[in-house]
Design a protein around this motif. Structure first.
Motif, PDB file in Angstrom:
ATOM      1  N   ILE A  74      16.486   2.931 -10.180  1.00 21.11           N
ATOM      2  CA  ILE A  74      15.997   3.102 -11.553  1.00 21.11           C
ATOM      3  C   ILE A  74      16.255   4.525 -12.031  1.00 21.11           C
ATOM      4  CG2 ILE A  74      13.934   3.077 -13.006  1.00 21.11           C
ATOM      5  CD1 ILE A  74      12.857   0.886 -11.132  1.00 21.11           C
ATOM      6  N   HIS A  75      16.059   5.494 -11.154  1.00 19.09           N
ATOM      7  CA  HIS A  75      16.301   6.904 -11.458  1.00 19.09           C
ATOM      8  C   HIS A  75      17.351   7.447 -10.475  1.00 19.09           C
ATOM      9  CE1 HIS A  75      12.098   6.260 -12.926  1.00 19.09           C
ATOM     10  NE2 HIS A  75      12.684   6.728 -13.998  1.00 19.09           N
ATOM     11  N   PRO A  76      18.647   7.193 -10.709  1.00 15.07           N
ATOM     12  CA  PRO A  76      19.672   7.650  -9.770  1.00 15.07           C
ATOM     13  C   PRO A  76      19.954   9.149  -9.863  1.00 15.07           C
ATOM     14  CG  PRO A  76      20.699   6.512 -11.593  1.00 15.07           C
ATOM     15  CD  PRO A  76      19.220   6.386 -11.790  1.00 15.07           C
ATOM     16  N   ARG A  77      19.485   9.797 -10.920  1.00 14.46           N
ATOM     17  CA  ARG A  77      19.611  11.248 -11.061  1.00 14.46           C
ATOM     18  C   ARG A  77      18.234  11.816 -11.353  1.00 14.46           C
ATOM     19  NH1 ARG A  77      23.276   9.070 -13.960  1.00 14.46           N
ATOM     20  NH2 ARG A  77      25.427   9.131 -13.309  1.00 14.46           N
ATOM     21  N   ILE A  78      17.910  12.900 -10.692  1.00 15.16           N
ATOM     22  CA  ILE A  78      16.634  13.578 -10.896  1.00 15.16           C
ATOM     23  C   ILE A  78      16.939  14.968 -11.439  1.00 15.16           C
ATOM     24  CG2 ILE A  78      14.504  14.365  -9.807  1.00 15.16           C
ATOM     25  CD1 ILE A  78      14.853  11.298  -9.854  1.00 15.16           C
ATOM     26  N   TYR A  79      16.214  15.350 -12.475  1.00 14.51           N
ATOM     27  CA  TYR A  79      16.417  16.629 -13.144  1.00 14.51           C
ATOM     28  C   TYR A  79      15.304  17.595 -12.727  1.00 14.51           C
ATOM     29  CZ  TYR A  79      19.478  13.688 -15.885  1.00 14.51           C
ATOM     30  OH  TYR A  79      20.457  12.809 -16.253  1.00 14.51           O
ATOM     31  N   MET A  93      17.651  24.057  -2.070  1.00 15.36           N
ATOM     32  CA  MET A  93      17.935  23.113  -0.984  1.00 15.36           C
ATOM     33  C   MET A  93      17.316  21.764  -1.322  1.00 15.36           C
ATOM     34  SD  MET A  93      16.821  25.749   1.991  1.00 15.36           S
ATOM     35  CE  MET A  93      15.543  26.368   0.934  1.00 15.36           C
ATOM     36  N   VAL A  94      18.040  20.697  -1.017  1.00 19.35           N
ATOM     37  CA  VAL A  94      17.502  19.348  -1.155  1.00 19.35           C
ATOM     38  C   VAL A  94      17.667  18.661   0.193  1.00 19.35           C
ATOM     39  CG1 VAL A  94      19.661  18.382  -2.080  1.00 19.35           C
ATOM     40  CG2 VAL A  94      17.510  17.204  -2.492  1.00 19.35           C
ATOM     41  N   LYS A  95      16.588  18.032   0.677  1.00 16.41           N
ATOM     42  CA  LYS A  95      16.604  17.376   1.986  1.00 16.41           C
ATOM     43  C   LYS A  95      15.974  16.002   1.863  1.00 16.41           C
ATOM     44  CE  LYS A  95      16.002  21.836   4.119  1.00 16.41           C
ATOM     45  NZ  LYS A  95      15.073  22.769   4.687  1.00 16.41           N
ATOM     46  N   PRO A  96      16.632  14.969   2.392  1.00 11.10           N
ATOM     47  CA  PRO A  96      16.018  13.642   2.381  1.00 11.10           C
ATOM     48  C   PRO A  96      14.822  13.603   3.326  1.00 11.10           C
ATOM     49  CG  PRO A  96      18.143  13.575   3.494  1.00 11.10           C
ATOM     50  CD  PRO A  96      17.976  14.953   2.967  1.00 11.10           C
ATOM     51  N   LEU A  97      13.837  12.810   2.977  1.00  9.02           N
ATOM     52  CA  LEU A  97      12.662  12.635   3.842  1.00  9.02           C
ATOM     53  C   LEU A  97      12.739  11.288   4.518  1.00  9.02           C
ATOM     54  CD1 LEU A  97       9.842  14.121   1.614  1.00  9.02           C
ATOM     55  CD2 LEU A  97      10.969  15.181   3.557  1.00  9.02           C
ATOM     56  N   PRO A  98      12.350  11.154   5.758  1.00  8.38           N
ATOM     57  CA  PRO A  98      11.754  12.154   6.626  1.00  8.38           C
ATOM     58  C   PRO A  98      12.770  13.225   6.993  1.00  8.38           C
ATOM     59  CG  PRO A  98      12.147  10.148   7.870  1.00  8.38           C
ATOM     60  CD  PRO A  98      12.500   9.864   6.446  1.00  8.38           C
ATOM     61  N   LEU A  99      12.263  14.432   7.216  1.00 10.99           N
ATOM     62  CA  LEU A  99      13.140  15.552   7.539  1.00 10.99           C
ATOM     63  C   LEU A  99      13.961  15.245   8.776  1.00 10.99           C
ATOM     64  CD1 LEU A  99      10.796  18.589   6.878  1.00 10.99           C
ATOM     65  CD2 LEU A  99      12.719  17.819   5.495  1.00 10.99           C
ATOM     66  N   GLY A 100      15.190  15.688   8.768  1.00 10.97           N
ATOM     67  CA  GLY A 100      16.085  15.426   9.895  1.00 10.97           C
ATOM     68  C   GLY A 100      16.980  14.230   9.658  1.00 10.97           C
ATOM     69  N   SER A 101      16.637  13.378   8.718  1.00 12.53           N
ATOM     70  CA  SER A 101      17.484  12.224   8.443  1.00 12.53           C
ATOM     71  C   SER A 101      18.634  12.649   7.542  1.00 12.53           C
ATOM     72  CB  SER A 101      16.669  11.110   7.769  1.00 12.53           C
ATOM     73  OG  SER A 101      16.201  11.541   6.516  1.00 12.53           O
ATOM     74  N   GLY A 103      21.253  11.787   4.517  1.00 13.47           N
ATOM     75  CA  GLY A 103      21.289  10.947   3.327  1.00 13.47           C
ATOM     76  C   GLY A 103      22.335  11.451   2.364  1.00 13.47           C
ATOM     77  N   ASN A 104      22.905  10.563   1.610  1.00  9.88           N
ATOM     78  CA  ASN A 104      23.891  10.898   0.609  1.00  9.88           C
ATOM     79  C   ASN A 104      23.131  11.364  -0.639  1.00  9.88           C
ATOM     80  OD1 ASN A 104      25.895  11.052  -1.287  1.00  9.88           O
ATOM     81  ND2 ASN A 104      26.546   8.929  -1.105  1.00  9.88           N
ATOM     82  N   ILE A 105      22.691  12.616  -0.615  1.00 12.37           N
ATOM     83  CA  ILE A 105      21.981  13.225  -1.733  1.00 12.37           C
ATOM     84  C   ILE A 105      22.444  14.665  -1.822  1.00 12.37           C
ATOM     85  CG2 ILE A 105      19.968  13.820  -0.329  1.00 12.37           C
ATOM     86  CD1 ILE A 105      18.256  13.276  -2.835  1.00 12.37           C
ATOM     87  N   ARG A 106      22.635  15.167  -3.047  1.00  9.68           N
ATOM     88  CA  ARG A 106      23.149  16.521  -3.218  1.00  9.68           C
ATOM     89  C   ARG A 106      22.815  17.025  -4.617  1.00  9.68           C
ATOM     90  NH1 ARG A 106      29.522  15.982  -4.697  1.00  9.68           N
ATOM     91  NH2 ARG A 106      29.203  14.704  -6.530  1.00  9.68           N
ATOM     92  N   PHE A 107      23.137  18.298  -4.855  1.00  7.55           N
ATOM     93  CA  PHE A 107      23.054  18.866  -6.193  1.00  7.55           C
ATOM     94  C   PHE A 107      24.360  18.518  -6.906  1.00  7.55           C
ATOM     95  CE2 PHE A 107      20.163  21.687  -3.853  1.00  7.55           C
ATOM     96  CZ  PHE A 107      19.033  21.569  -4.645  1.00  7.55           C
ATOM     97  N   HIS A 141      23.564  11.339  -5.889  1.00  5.71           N
ATOM     98  CA  HIS A 141      24.365  11.102  -4.693  1.00  5.71           C
ATOM     99  C   HIS A 141      25.827  11.360  -5.023  1.00  5.71           C
ATOM    100  CE1 HIS A 141      24.474   7.220  -6.799  1.00  5.71           C
ATOM    101  NE2 HIS A 141      25.680   7.103  -6.281  1.00  5.71           N
ATOM    102  N   SER A 142      26.611  11.561  -3.982  1.00  9.77           N
ATOM    103  CA  SER A 142      28.040  11.791  -4.144  1.00  9.77           C
ATOM    104  C   SER A 142      28.734  10.451  -4.372  1.00  9.77           C
ATOM    105  CB  SER A 142      28.607  12.467  -2.899  1.00  9.77           C
ATOM    106  OG  SER A 142      30.013  12.518  -2.985  1.00  9.77           O
ATOM    107  N   LEU A 143      29.527  10.384  -5.408  1.00  9.72           N
ATOM    108  CA  LEU A 143      30.258   9.151  -5.686  1.00  9.72           C
ATOM    109  C   LEU A 143      31.423   8.953  -4.714  1.00  9.72           C
ATOM    110  CD1 LEU A 143      30.341   9.357  -9.577  1.00  9.72           C
ATOM    111  CD2 LEU A 143      28.788   8.041  -8.140  1.00  9.72           C
ATOM    112  N   MET A 144      31.780  10.007  -3.976  1.00 14.56           N
ATOM    113  CA  MET A 144      32.881   9.932  -3.028  1.00 14.56           C
ATOM    114  C   MET A 144      32.419   9.504  -1.632  1.00 14.56           C
ATOM    115  SD  MET A 144      35.362  10.734  -4.966  1.00 14.56           S
ATOM    116  CE  MET A 144      36.740  11.103  -3.922  1.00 14.56           C
ATOM    117  N   ALA A 145      31.111   9.361  -1.445  1.00 13.71           N
ATOM    118  CA  ALA A 145      30.576   8.986  -0.132  1.00 13.71           C
ATOM    119  C   ALA A 145      29.835   7.658  -0.243  1.00 13.71           C
ATOM    120  CB  ALA A 145      29.633  10.071   0.382  1.00 13.71           C
TER     121      ALA A 145
END
Length: 160
Positions: A74-79, A93-101, A103-107, A141-145
């Protein structure tokens, strides 16, 4: 017989359509007074996500903005919006939770106060801030991954 049914039906309709009278004997008294000089409302400000936006308003003890957000279909981009009052550097820094996992998430982008943009970036972002005012970081997320991250993440923004 038909005449009595018509009269009964007409009486029923007239009675049901008339508004009921309000009780005129009701008296409302306000016995409470609030002294605003003694009692002040204190609302604790937090960096929380509302729909697709996290407004960074409170710094932690280290002097950085930290928040937990959720990204989904529903919210694929967060501002992430924050205001800097001096020029300097930005480390985010952006980190997926739980920490250590992983994930395809980035700025994806940073939007500057003059409406210029830069990006894409990765999990970490280092950039010089040459302007003061409201900046916006776009997380997605990265569209290339493959396998876009869906769920909670932690974001930290440090300005110097």
């Amino acid at each position: 017989m038909e005449k009595y049914c018509t009269i009964l039906l007409a009486t029923f309709l007239i009675c049901s359509c008339n508004p009921k009278e309000q009780d005129k004997n009701i008296v409302i008294k306000n016995t409470q007074t609030i002294d605003t000089t003694k009692h002040k409302a204190t609302a604790k400000a937090v960096n929380e996500q509302l729909a697709d936006t996290i407004r960074m308003v409170v710094k932690d003890k280290k002097g950085s903005y930290t928040a937990i957000g959720t990204i989904d279909s529903i919210h694929p981009r967060i501002y992430i919006k924050f205001t800097n009052k001096t020029t300097g550097s930005l480390h985010a820094m952006v980190k997926p939770l739980p920490l250590g996992s992983e994930g395809n998430i980035r700025f994806n982008q940073i939007l500057f106060p003059n409406k210029m943009a830069d990006g894409p970036f990765g999990h970490d972002l280092f950039i010089k801030l040459k302007q003061t005012g409201e900046h916006t970081l776009i997380i997605g997320h990265s569209l290339m991954a493959e396998n876009p991250h869906s769920g909670r993440f932690m974001v930290e923004v440090i300005t110097n």
